[in-house]
Design a protein around this motif. Structure first.
Motif, PDB file in Angstrom:
ATOM      1  N   GLN A 127      -9.762   2.272  -7.393  1.00 19.49           N
ATOM      2  CA  GLN A 127     -10.308   1.131  -6.676  1.00 19.49           C
ATOM      3  C   GLN A 127     -11.245   0.239  -7.465  1.00 19.49           C
ATOM      4  OE1 GLN A 127      -9.992  -0.644  -3.858  1.00 19.49           O
ATOM      5  NE2 GLN A 127      -8.086   0.447  -4.183  1.00 19.49           N
TER       6      GLN A 127
ATOM      7  N   ILE B 162      -1.548   4.076  -3.222  1.00 15.92           N
ATOM      8  CA  ILE B 162      -2.276   3.294  -4.233  1.00 15.92           C
ATOM      9  C   ILE B 162      -2.161   1.790  -3.950  1.00 15.92           C
ATOM     10  CG2 ILE B 162      -2.299   2.677  -6.698  1.00 15.92           C
ATOM     11  CD1 ILE B 162      -1.885   5.719  -7.265  1.00 15.92           C
ATOM     12  N   PRO B 163      -0.958   1.283  -3.615  1.00 16.44           N
ATOM     13  CA  PRO B 163      -0.890  -0.142  -3.277  1.00 16.44           C
ATOM     14  C   PRO B 163      -1.748  -0.522  -2.062  1.00 16.44           C
ATOM     15  CG  PRO B 163       1.306   0.719  -3.679  1.00 16.44           C
ATOM     16  CD  PRO B 163       0.378   1.905  -3.642  1.00 16.44           C
ATOM     17  N   LEU B 164      -2.037   0.434  -1.188  1.00 13.56           N
ATOM     18  CA  LEU B 164      -2.865   0.143  -0.016  1.00 13.56           C
ATOM     19  C   LEU B 164      -4.349   0.206  -0.348  1.00 13.56           C
ATOM     20  CD1 LEU B 164      -0.930   2.206   2.694  1.00 13.56           C
ATOM     21  CD2 LEU B 164      -0.694  -0.213   2.126  1.00 13.56           C
ATOM     22  N   GLY B 165      -4.658   0.481  -1.609  1.00 17.02           N
ATOM     23  CA  GLY B 165      -6.057   0.515  -2.007  1.00 17.02           C
ATOM     24  C   GLY B 165      -6.699   1.874  -1.817  1.00 17.02           C
TER      25      GLY B 165
ATOM     26  N   GLU C  52       3.826   6.211   3.595  1.00 25.42           N
ATOM     27  CA  GLU C  52       2.872   5.187   3.998  1.00 25.42           C
ATOM     28  C   GLU C  52       2.392   5.421   5.426  1.00 25.42           C
ATOM     29  OE1 GLU C  52       3.704   1.099   3.008  1.00 25.42           O
ATOM     30  OE2 GLU C  52       2.427   0.369   4.630  1.00 25.42           O
TER      31      GLU C  52
ATOM     32  N   ARG D 174       0.034  -2.581 -13.528  1.00 26.86           N
ATOM     33  CA  ARG D 174      -0.116  -1.594 -12.454  1.00 26.86           C
ATOM     34  C   ARG D 174       1.174  -1.478 -11.629  1.00 26.86           C
ATOM     35  NH1 ARG D 174      -4.686   0.262  -9.117  1.00 26.86           N
ATOM     36  NH2 ARG D 174      -4.220   0.102  -6.917  1.00 26.86           N
TER      37      ARG D 174
ATOM     38  N   VAL E  79      11.675   0.373   7.011  1.00 28.65           N
ATOM     39  CA  VAL E  79      10.668  -0.687   6.828  1.00 28.65           C
ATOM     40  C   VAL E  79       9.361  -0.072   6.323  1.00 28.65           C
ATOM     41  CG1 VAL E  79       9.302  -2.469   7.994  1.00 28.65           C
ATOM     42  CG2 VAL E  79      11.722  -2.184   8.563  1.00 28.65           C
TER      43      VAL E  79
ATOM     44  N   LEU F   2       0.968  -4.281   2.317  1.00 25.88           N
ATOM     45  CA  LEU F   2      -0.275  -4.603   1.613  1.00 25.88           C
ATOM     46  C   LEU F   2      -0.239  -4.103   0.174  1.00 25.88           C
ATOM     47  CD1 LEU F   2      -3.224  -5.662   1.852  1.00 25.88           C
ATOM     48  CD2 LEU F   2      -3.868  -3.346   2.521  1.00 25.88           C
ATOM     49  N   HIS F   3      -0.700  -4.950  -0.741  1.00 24.71           N
ATOM     50  CA  HIS F   3      -0.820  -4.567  -2.149  1.00 24.71           C
ATOM     51  C   HIS F   3      -2.219  -4.911  -2.628  1.00 24.71           C
ATOM     52  CE1 HIS F   3       3.527  -3.778  -2.665  1.00 24.71           C
ATOM     53  NE2 HIS F   3       3.584  -4.620  -1.646  1.00 24.71           N
ATOM     54  N   ASP F   4      -3.037  -3.899  -2.780  1.00 24.72           N
ATOM     55  CA  ASP F   4      -4.427  -4.058  -3.210  1.00 24.72           C
ATOM     56  C   ASP F   4      -4.470  -3.702  -4.688  1.00 24.72           C
ATOM     57  OD1 ASP F   4      -7.154  -3.551  -3.788  1.00 24.72           O
ATOM     58  OD2 ASP F   4      -7.544  -3.070  -1.688  1.00 24.72           O
TER      59      ASP F   4
ATOM     60  N   LEU G 272       1.883   7.382  -4.557  1.00 28.48           N
ATOM     61  CA  LEU G 272       2.648   6.180  -4.912  1.00 28.48           C
ATOM     62  C   LEU G 272       2.695   5.200  -3.745  1.00 28.48           C
ATOM     63  CD1 LEU G 272       5.511   7.809  -7.015  1.00 28.48           C
ATOM     64  CD2 LEU G 272       3.853   6.124  -7.845  1.00 28.48           C
TER      65      LEU G 272
ATOM     66  N   ALA H 115      -6.996  -3.279  -6.536  1.00 29.48           N
ATOM     67  CA  ALA H 115      -8.174  -2.487  -6.906  1.00 29.48           C
ATOM     68  C   ALA H 115      -9.008  -3.223  -7.959  1.00 29.48           C
ATOM     69  CB  ALA H 115      -7.769  -1.102  -7.412  1.00 29.48           C
TER      70      ALA H 115
ATOM     71  N   ILE I 235      16.707   0.429   7.344  1.00 31.48           N
ATOM     72  CA  ILE I 235      17.351  -0.741   6.742  1.00 31.48           C
ATOM     73  C   ILE I 235      18.706  -0.260   6.251  1.00 31.48           C
ATOM     74  CG2 ILE I 235      17.225  -2.458   4.896  1.00 31.48           C
ATOM     75  CD1 ILE I 235      14.150  -1.784   4.779  1.00 31.48           C
TER      76      ILE I 235
ATOM     77  N   ARG J 174      -1.314   5.808   6.891  1.00 27.50           N
ATOM     78  CA  ARG J 174      -1.823   4.907   7.929  1.00 27.50           C
ATOM     79  C   ARG J 174      -2.344   5.730   9.116  1.00 27.50           C
ATOM     80  NH1 ARG J 174       1.629  -0.468   9.130  1.00 27.50           N
ATOM     81  NH2 ARG J 174       2.459  -1.012   7.077  1.00 27.50           N
TER      82      ARG J 174
ATOM     83  N   TRP K 241      -5.230   3.615  10.697  1.00 25.91           N
ATOM     84  CA  TRP K 241      -4.689   2.273  10.545  1.00 25.91           C
ATOM     85  C   TRP K 241      -3.432   2.163  11.418  1.00 25.91           C
ATOM     86  CZ3 TRP K 241      -4.810   2.023   4.419  1.00 25.91           C
ATOM     87  CH2 TRP K 241      -6.139   1.840   4.006  1.00 25.91           C
ATOM     88  N   PRO K 242      -3.033   0.956  11.797  1.00 27.60           N
ATOM     89  CA  PRO K 242      -1.845   0.823  12.652  1.00 27.60           C
ATOM     90  C   PRO K 242      -0.595   1.360  11.951  1.00 27.60           C
ATOM     91  CG  PRO K 242      -3.017  -1.278  12.439  1.00 27.60           C
ATOM     92  CD  PRO K 242      -3.634  -0.344  11.455  1.00 27.60           C
TER      93      PRO K 242
ATOM     94  N   LEU L 280       3.852   1.557 -11.038  1.00 34.01           N
ATOM     95  CA  LEU L 280       4.232   2.064  -9.714  1.00 34.01           C
ATOM     96  C   LEU L 280       5.747   2.087  -9.543  1.00 34.01           C
ATOM     97  CD1 LEU L 280       1.432   0.398  -7.546  1.00 34.01           C
ATOM     98  CD2 LEU L 280       1.816   2.862  -7.811  1.00 34.01           C
TER      99      LEU L 280
END
Lengths: 383, 383
Positions: A10, A35-38, A297, B28, A292, B340-342, A32, B344, A314, A301, A306-307, B32
Motif C-alpha cells: 500500500q 492487491i488490485p483492491l488495495g 475477490e 505492477r 463477473v 477497482l484497481h488501487d 492476486l 498503492a 461470462i 469483499r 464491502w459489497p 499481476l
C-alpha cells in the motif's frame, strides 16, 4: 519469523491488511485478487517455500502456534484461512483478541468433522447420503447391516483428496476396511448412485447479503478433482434454486462471512450434500475469468464488509487441474480461450501445481478447446 | 541494491524471469498478469517506494545506471520497460549483452522524439497533424505562417500528460509560447479540429503475429486521460480496419514485439496519429476485465515468444482514472460491474493513483454504472 519484510503493498496509505492462515495456491490467488483492491497480505504457513509468500509477508510457523498467530495477525483488519484443517482453537485464540476471524471458527469445527457436517445438514433439512457413526468394529458391522452395501467408510476427521476413506462393496470388505481405517472415529456412508458431482460456491457478506455462482459440474479421479465445467451442463433454474436455498440455509445458520463451497451429489435432480469447504475452492477457480466477480475477490469483499460483486457467469467455462506437472505455457496459450495459472510449486506426483481455465462462448467451442489440452503434461482431459 | 530479496515467484522450478525498467503501476499490472503464468519479475526504479516492488525484486537506481541495469537484468529471459522515457542508451547496453530488450530500443528513439515519430508515420504513409520543426524563434514565426493558427508548440523530447506543450490561438501567443518552451528542440503542430480522441492498442509477437484490441475512445482533461470507453462508441468495421492497418505498418517497420499504443485523432473518420507509446498504456487498462486477454498478458506473451491471446472485447467497458485521490472501495464496489484497481501510491494532486473499470452488457447499463461514480474522490465523470 522472517529475516526481513516485504514492502507493504500500500505504499504510504493506510490499507486493509488481511492475514491468511495457510500460504498455498488459494492464498496466492486471494492475494492476486486483493492487491488490485488495495489490500495488503500476510500469510502463516509451516513451509518457507509457501507459494503465497511471493505476494505478501510470509510468517513461517505451525498454523496453531500462538506466537506465530500473534505475529501474522497483529494489525490485520480481518483474519481468514485457505485450508479447513486450520486448528479451530488457534482461530478462536485470534478471535478472542478482537480481530474478526472469518469465516467464523465454528465453520472449521463443522468442516473438520464429517459427523457434525451431516448433523448440521439434517438439522436444516438438507439431504446427505445416509450415514451411521462407527466408533468400533461392532458399530461397523451394525452400520453395514443398517445401510447396506455398497458404502464408504470415512474418517470423521482429516480426510481430503480421497484420503481417509475406503469403499465397501461386499460383506468381506468389512475386514479390510476396518484394518485400514479402524481406531479413529469413523462414519459409514451409503454409496450414492449419483448421476454427477456438482458444487455450489456461495458467498455471504458481513451484512448478511448472499450470492451464489452458477452450479459447477466436477469430474474427480482417484479422489482428486480433475475438471470442472461451469455453468454445469444442462443446468436448470430449478436445480440452481435448490442449490442456492440449501447453501443459503448453511450460510445463515453459521452466521457465515466469506465463500463456502458445498460439494453435492446430483441424484436425478435431487441434491445431497457430500462435503463442505469453508473457504475458496478448487471448483471455483473458473470464476477468475469466467464470472463477473471471482470467488477470490468476493471472499475478500465479504470478510472486509464491502459489497459483494455479481456472481454471473461470462460465457461457458472449463477448469482443468494440472496435477504432478505443468504443461508448457506456449502449448496452453496457443489454445483459444485458455488461461494459465501456474502456482509456482515444485511438481510432485498427485500435487496440484496449476490449472487452466478455458473460456468460450458456447459448448461446442469449449469442447474443442478443452480437447486440445489432451496429452499435455499434468492435465487429464478426454481426448 | 536491496538489503534482502523477495522470494522468487517460481519456487523451485525454472521459470522465465522478466526484468522491467520502471516500477510504477504499469509494472505492477504486468506482474499481476504474469505471476499466474509462472513468470518471475524484477524491477528497476529510482524510488524505493515504487509500487511494483510488492510483486517482485525491486532494484533501486537510475534507469540508465549501468550497475543497476546489470543487476536487474542478469539472468532475465527478456527485458522490457513500462515508460517510454527509459534512456535508449541503457536499453542498448543491455541488448548488447545478448538479453533481448523488447520492444526494441529503436521504439524508444522514436517515441522520445516527436519529430522522429512524425517522420516515421509519414514514411509509412500514415497521417499526422501538419507540423514544422522549430529550433529557434525565427523557425517559430515561419512555422506559424506556414501552418496557420491555432497550433500547438511542443518540445520534441520529454513531454507527457500535457506537460511540455502550449497552444497558440492568435499571433501574439508566439511571444508567450516561445518564452515558455524556447531553447530546446520543438515542433509546431496544427491544432486539429478532431471529433474525438481514440487509441488503438496493438501487439506483435516475436514471430511477427499481430493483433489489435477494439479502438478506444479517450477523454482527456488538462492533458491527463480521465476516461476511456471500449469498444469506442459507434465503432465501424472500416474505422477499426484503418486503425489496424496503420498500427500494423508501425509494428512491422519497427520489428516490434510487445504492446504498442497509438493515440489518434478521429477527424470525420480519418485517423491522424497524435502520439506513440511503446508500452502498455493507460487507455488499455479496460482490457483486464473487458477483453479475453489483457494488454498486460499479451505484452508478456509477445516478448516471451508465446502465442498471443484473443484481443476480443467482452461486452462494453469504461475505464475511469483515479487522479489525486482514491475513492472509498466500498462505494466503488457497490456499483454493478465496477472493478477497482488501487496502485498503492501516495496520493498527490494530478497523480494517477488507481482506476476503475466498469463492465456492462450494453451501453445503457454502462452509462448508469459510470454515472454512479460521479462525486467520488479522484474520479471525473459526467454526472
Amino acid at each position: 519469523m522472517p529475516a526481513c519484510s516485504v514492502p507493504d503493498a500500500q505504499g504510504g496509505r493506510p490499507a486493509p491488511l488481511v492475514a491468511v492462515l495457510g500460504g498455498g495456491q488459494l492464498g496466492r490467488m486471494l492475494a492476486l485478487a486483493g492487491i488490485p483492491l488495495g489490500i495488503g497480505f500476510r500469510f502463516l504457513d509451516p513451509s518457507p517455500d509457501a507459494t503465497a509468500g511471493a505476494l505478501g509477508l510470509l510468517v513461517v510457523g505451525p498454523l496453531g502456534d500462538e506466537t506465530a498467530l500473534v505475529h501474522v495477525t497483529e494489525g490485520a483488519a480481518v483474519v481468514t484461512y485457505e485450508w479447513e484443517g486450520v486448528p479451530a482453537a488457534g482461530a478462536r485464540l485470534v478471535a478472542a483478541t478482537g480481530t474478526p476471524v472469518l469465516p467464523p471458527p465454528v465453520a472449521l469445527d463443522v468442516a473438520q468433522d464429517r459427523l457434525r457436517e451431516k448433523e448440521l445438514c439434517h438439522r436444516l433439512g438438507i439431504g446427505t447420503p445416509e450415514f451411521a457413526v462407527v466408533d468400533d468394529r461392532a458399530d461397523l458391522e451394525r452400520a453395514v447391516k443398517e445401510l447396506g452395501l455398497p458404502a464408504v467408510l470415512k474418517t470423521r476427521r482429516g480426510g481430503y483428496d480421497g484420503k481417509g476413506q475406503t469403499a465397501l462393496h461386499e460383506p468381506r470388505d468389512v475386514e479390510r476396511a476396518w484394518s485400514e481405517l479402524g481406531g479413529v472415529p469413523l462414519v459409514l456412508e451409503s454409496l450414492v448412485p449419483f448421476d454427477r458431482e456438482l458444487s455450489v460456491l456461495a458467498v455471504r457478506g458481513r451484512d448478511g447479503a448472499t450470492a451464489c455462482w452458477p452450479l459447477v459440474e466436477n469430474h474427480h479421479d482417484g479422489g482428486i478433482l480433475r475438471r470442472s465445467y461451469a455453468p454445469a451442463p444442462a443446468l436448470t433454474e430449478q436445480l440452481q434454486d435448490t442449490a442456492e436455498r440449501l447453501a443459503g440455509k448453511l450460510l445463515d445458520e453459521l452466521e457465515y462471512a466469506g465463500v463456502l463451497a458445498v460439494e453435492l451429489f446430483d441424484v436425478q435432480g435431487e441434491l445431497l450434500v457430500n462435503e463442505l469447504a469453508p473457504r475458496v475452492h478448487n471448483s471455483g477457480h473458473w470464476t477468475i475469468e469466467g464470472a463477473v466477480t471471482s470467488q477470490f475477490e468476493n471472499h475478500l469483499r465479504a470478510i472486509l464488509d464491502w459489497p459483494l460483486g455479481s456472481t454471473a457467469a461470462i460465457g461457458v467455462n472449463a477448469m482443468v487441474n494440472c496435477i504432478g506437472a505443468m504443461p508448457d505455457p506456449a502449448a496452453v496459450l496457443a489454445i483459444p480461450g485458455a488461461h494459465l495459472h501456474d502456482y509456482a510449486k515444485e511438481p510432485r506426483p498427485g500435487r496440484k501445481v496449476g490449472h487452466v481455465t478455458v473460456t468460450a462462448t458456447d459448448a461446442g467451442e469449449l469442447r474443442e478447446s478443452v480437447a486440445r489440452l489432451a496429452g499435455l503434461p499434468g492435465v487429464d482431459v478426454p481426448a
